[in-house]
Structures are given as C-alpha cells and as structure tokens.
Design a protein around this motif. Structure first.
Motif, PDB file in Angstrom:
ATOM      1  N   ALA A  18     -11.084  -9.709   6.565  1.00 22.89           N
ATOM      2  CA  ALA A  18      -9.692  -9.928   6.176  1.00 22.89           C
ATOM      3  C   ALA A  18      -9.093  -8.738   5.447  1.00 22.89           C
ATOM      4  O   ALA A  18      -7.906  -8.739   5.134  1.00 22.89           O
ATOM      5  CB  ALA A  18      -9.584 -11.170   5.298  1.00 22.89           C
ATOM      6  N   SER A  19      -9.895  -7.725   5.155  1.00 25.49           N
ATOM      7  CA  SER A  19      -9.358  -6.557   4.463  1.00 25.49           C
ATOM      8  C   SER A  19      -8.560  -5.702   5.443  1.00 25.49           C
ATOM      9  O   SER A  19      -8.635  -5.881   6.659  1.00 25.49           O
ATOM     10  CB  SER A  19     -10.488  -5.725   3.843  1.00 25.49           C
ATOM     11  OG  SER A  19     -11.110  -4.916   4.818  1.00 25.49           O
ATOM     12  N   GLN A  20      -7.794  -4.769   4.908  1.00 34.67           N
ATOM     13  CA  GLN A  20      -7.006  -3.857   5.736  1.00 34.67           C
ATOM     14  C   GLN A  20      -7.703  -2.510   5.905  1.00 34.67           C
ATOM     15  O   GLN A  20      -7.077  -1.535   6.303  1.00 34.67           O
ATOM     16  CB  GLN A  20      -5.623  -3.654   5.114  1.00 34.67           C
ATOM     17  CG  GLN A  20      -4.784  -4.914   5.051  1.00 34.67           C
ATOM     18  CD  GLN A  20      -4.537  -5.506   6.424  1.00 34.67           C
ATOM     19  OE1 GLN A  20      -5.164  -6.485   6.822  1.00 34.67           O
ATOM     20  NE2 GLN A  20      -3.640  -4.914   7.176  1.00 34.67           N
ATOM     21  N   ARG A  21      -8.979  -2.458   5.613  1.00 27.00           N
ATOM     22  CA  ARG A  21      -9.724  -1.201   5.741  1.00 27.00           C
ATOM     23  C   ARG A  21      -9.798  -0.791   7.209  1.00 27.00           C
ATOM     24  O   ARG A  21     -10.167  -1.571   8.079  1.00 27.00           O
ATOM     25  CB  ARG A  21     -11.114  -1.357   5.146  1.00 27.00           C
ATOM     26  CG  ARG A  21     -11.978  -0.119   5.243  1.00 27.00           C
ATOM     27  CD  ARG A  21     -13.002  -0.072   4.133  1.00 27.00           C
ATOM     28  NE  ARG A  21     -12.411   0.393   2.884  1.00 27.00           N
ATOM     29  CZ  ARG A  21     -13.110   0.587   1.764  1.00 27.00           C
ATOM     30  NH1 ARG A  21     -14.407   0.318   1.742  1.00 27.00           N
ATOM     31  NH2 ARG A  21     -12.517   1.036   0.673  1.00 27.00           N
ATOM     32  N   ASN A  33       3.714  -8.105   3.419  1.00 25.16           N
ATOM     33  CA  ASN A  33       3.593  -6.967   4.339  1.00 25.16           C
ATOM     34  C   ASN A  33       2.273  -6.220   4.187  1.00 25.16           C
ATOM     35  O   ASN A  33       1.954  -5.357   5.004  1.00 25.16           O
ATOM     36  CB  ASN A  33       4.757  -6.000   4.136  1.00 25.16           C
ATOM     37  CG  ASN A  33       6.074  -6.565   4.622  1.00 25.16           C
ATOM     38  OD1 ASN A  33       6.100  -7.565   5.333  1.00 25.16           O
ATOM     39  ND2 ASN A  33       7.169  -5.943   4.230  1.00 25.16           N
ATOM     40  N   ARG A  34       1.549  -6.492   3.103  1.00 24.52           N
ATOM     41  CA  ARG A  34       0.198  -5.986   2.868  1.00 24.52           C
ATOM     42  C   ARG A  34       0.129  -4.465   2.710  1.00 24.52           C
ATOM     43  O   ARG A  34      -0.924  -3.853   2.879  1.00 24.52           O
ATOM     44  CB  ARG A  34      -0.755  -6.462   3.975  1.00 24.52           C
ATOM     45  CG  ARG A  34      -0.737  -7.969   4.176  1.00 24.52           C
ATOM     46  CD  ARG A  34      -1.804  -8.451   5.111  1.00 24.52           C
ATOM     47  NE  ARG A  34      -3.119  -8.420   4.471  1.00 24.52           N
ATOM     48  CZ  ARG A  34      -4.234  -8.848   5.066  1.00 24.52           C
ATOM     49  NH1 ARG A  34      -4.182  -9.326   6.302  1.00 24.52           N
ATOM     50  NH2 ARG A  34      -5.393  -8.794   4.447  1.00 24.52           N
ATOM     51  N   GLY A  35       1.269  -3.860   2.355  1.00 24.79           N
ATOM     52  CA  GLY A  35       1.269  -2.412   2.147  1.00 24.79           C
ATOM     53  C   GLY A  35       0.352  -1.989   1.015  1.00 24.79           C
ATOM     54  O   GLY A  35      -0.347  -0.973   1.107  1.00 24.79           O
ATOM     55  N   ALA A  36       0.346  -2.765  -0.080  1.00 26.20           N
ATOM     56  CA  ALA A  36      -0.527  -2.435  -1.206  1.00 26.20           C
ATOM     57  C   ALA A  36      -1.994  -2.515  -0.795  1.00 26.20           C
ATOM     58  O   ALA A  36      -2.829  -1.742  -1.284  1.00 26.20           O
ATOM     59  CB  ALA A  36      -0.248  -3.371  -2.379  1.00 26.20           C
TER      60      ALA A  36
END
Length: 240
Positions: free
Chosen positions: A57-60, A190-193
């Motif tokens: 689920a991470s944005q890595r 938006n999950r930018g952070a």
C-alpha cells in the motif's frame, strides 16, 4: 618440441621422450574492488517506516533501492502562490527503472505567515517563528522522516527539510491559499506527501522554494495570516 635421448639397453636402441615443460600460467588482472554504495544518513527525525501501511500500500517506486542507483526523487521545486494553490513538482532520477507511472506535480498550501510579515520577502520568510515557508536560497535537503507531527497527529507522512524550524512536507487539508504554520501541506487523498516520504533520500534530495513572479509584483500579500494561534483574514493595510 620433443627431446630424443638414445640409450643402449641389451643391444636395443630405445627412444626416450621427455614431456614439454608446462606453459606458465597467464597473469590475471587484479579485479577492481567494488565499493558499497553509501546510503544517505538520516540527520533528523526518524528512519523511514510503513506508518501502519502494508508494503503493497506504500507509494514506494518499484525501482527504489534506498540509494542513488535506483529510482528516487532527485529534487523538488516548490512554486508559491498567494491566492491560489501552490505547486510541488517532483523531478525523478533513474525513472526508467520503475514500471509504474511516476507523478510529477501536486497542489499544495504553504505557510501563511504572521500578520505583521510578508512571506514574499526572503529575509522575513526565513525568520524563526514567522509561520512562513522559508524561501530559497539556500537549497534545502531532505533531513529525515516521521509518520506524523507530534502536535498534529492528523498531519501524516512527514518529510523534514528545515528541522530547526520544524518545517516539512506532510499530508493534510489543502485550501487554495497559504494556510499552514510554515510546512508545505499536500492533500491527503492525492497521496503527494506519501510519494515524497516514500521516494526521497535524506541528505540527497534537494528542495528549492520560490514565489511566482506575478505574485511578487502584486501589492497584496496572501489573504490569510496568523494572529497568535488563529488563522484570520489579513487586515487591510492602511493607506500611507
């Protein structure tokens, strides 16, 4: 070459052969030692963590390796506006190593500043307790990470870049004007952070922060400002 030796044994002649000397082994070049890639040192905050998420689920990025051999955010350009959304632009390195589409830009809300200050002034923006987002120069570096701000636990995925003033990128609500205490807010949904938190390198990823030229020319600063602990409409300036 074969060396023949003739000897007389019981009236018969024998031809004795001695083997050729073995060739000398070829000199092999000494291999160049491979030095390990030095990982960036986290200078402030904590080490990166999943912050309650599953790894999937991470944005890595799929190409992220934790150092400069993989995909990572090389630099972040923050473009400040006084009366609309500011923008955060991510410039990636080694993006060809990733299989997913990497985001480029997010809307943001920077520091509103104290009502007695104008955050468009570089010296004023860099004052301690100014509640402004500090401008460049200098170029800032990512310094470390936390899952949330201590005073504001709803502000998550914190990436520090000015530890002395406790200023960072983090997820939060984002109005179309400067509204923070100096941090750069990115909209949670938006999950930018998270992209910044998951793909920047402490001590390596650079950050430049500058105001839009048209906003610098305007007579009016941002519409909101901090009066004590309250964000209020900026008082109208008295004519001189």
């Amino acid at each position: 070459m074969t060396i023949a030796i003739v000897s007389q044994i019981f009236g018969s002649t024998l031809l004795a052969q001695t083997p050729e000397p073995a060739p000398l082994p070829e000199m092999q070049p000494t291999p160049t030692p491979v030095l390990p890639v030095k990982k960036p040192r986290v200078t402030q905050g904590s080490k990166w963590g999943l912050c309650g998420r599953k790894q999937s689920a991470s944005q890595r990025s799929s190409g992220f390796t934790g150092d400069t051999t993989g995909t990572y955010i090389r630099d972040i350009q923050v473009h400040l506006h006084r009366n609309t959304y500011s923008t955060v632009t991510l410039n990636w390195a080694n993006e060809n190593l990733s299989i997913e589409t990497l985001p480029i830009q997010f809307n943001a809300s920077p520091g509103a500043g104290n009502c007695t200050l104008d955050c468009r002034s570089i010296p004023q923006s860099q004052k301690p307790s100014s509640h402004c987002t500090p401008q460049s120069p200098p170029t800032y570096l990512v310094q470390g990470y936390n899952c949330a701000l201590g005073k504001y636990p709803e502000a998550k995925f914190v990436t520090w870049f000015h530890w002395d003033r406790e200023i960072a990128f983090h997820a939060y609500t984002v109005p179309p004007y400067p509204a923070s205490h100096g941090c750069i807010r990115l909209l949670t949904k938006n999950r930018g952070a998270e992209w910044i938190y998951d793909n920047s390198l402490a001590g390596i990823t650079q950050i430049n922060i500058n105001w839009d030229e048209l906003d610098l020319k305007s007579k009016n600063p941002s519409p909101k400002c901090w009066s004590g602990d309250r964000l209020i409409d900026r008082p109208k300036q008295k004519p001189r």
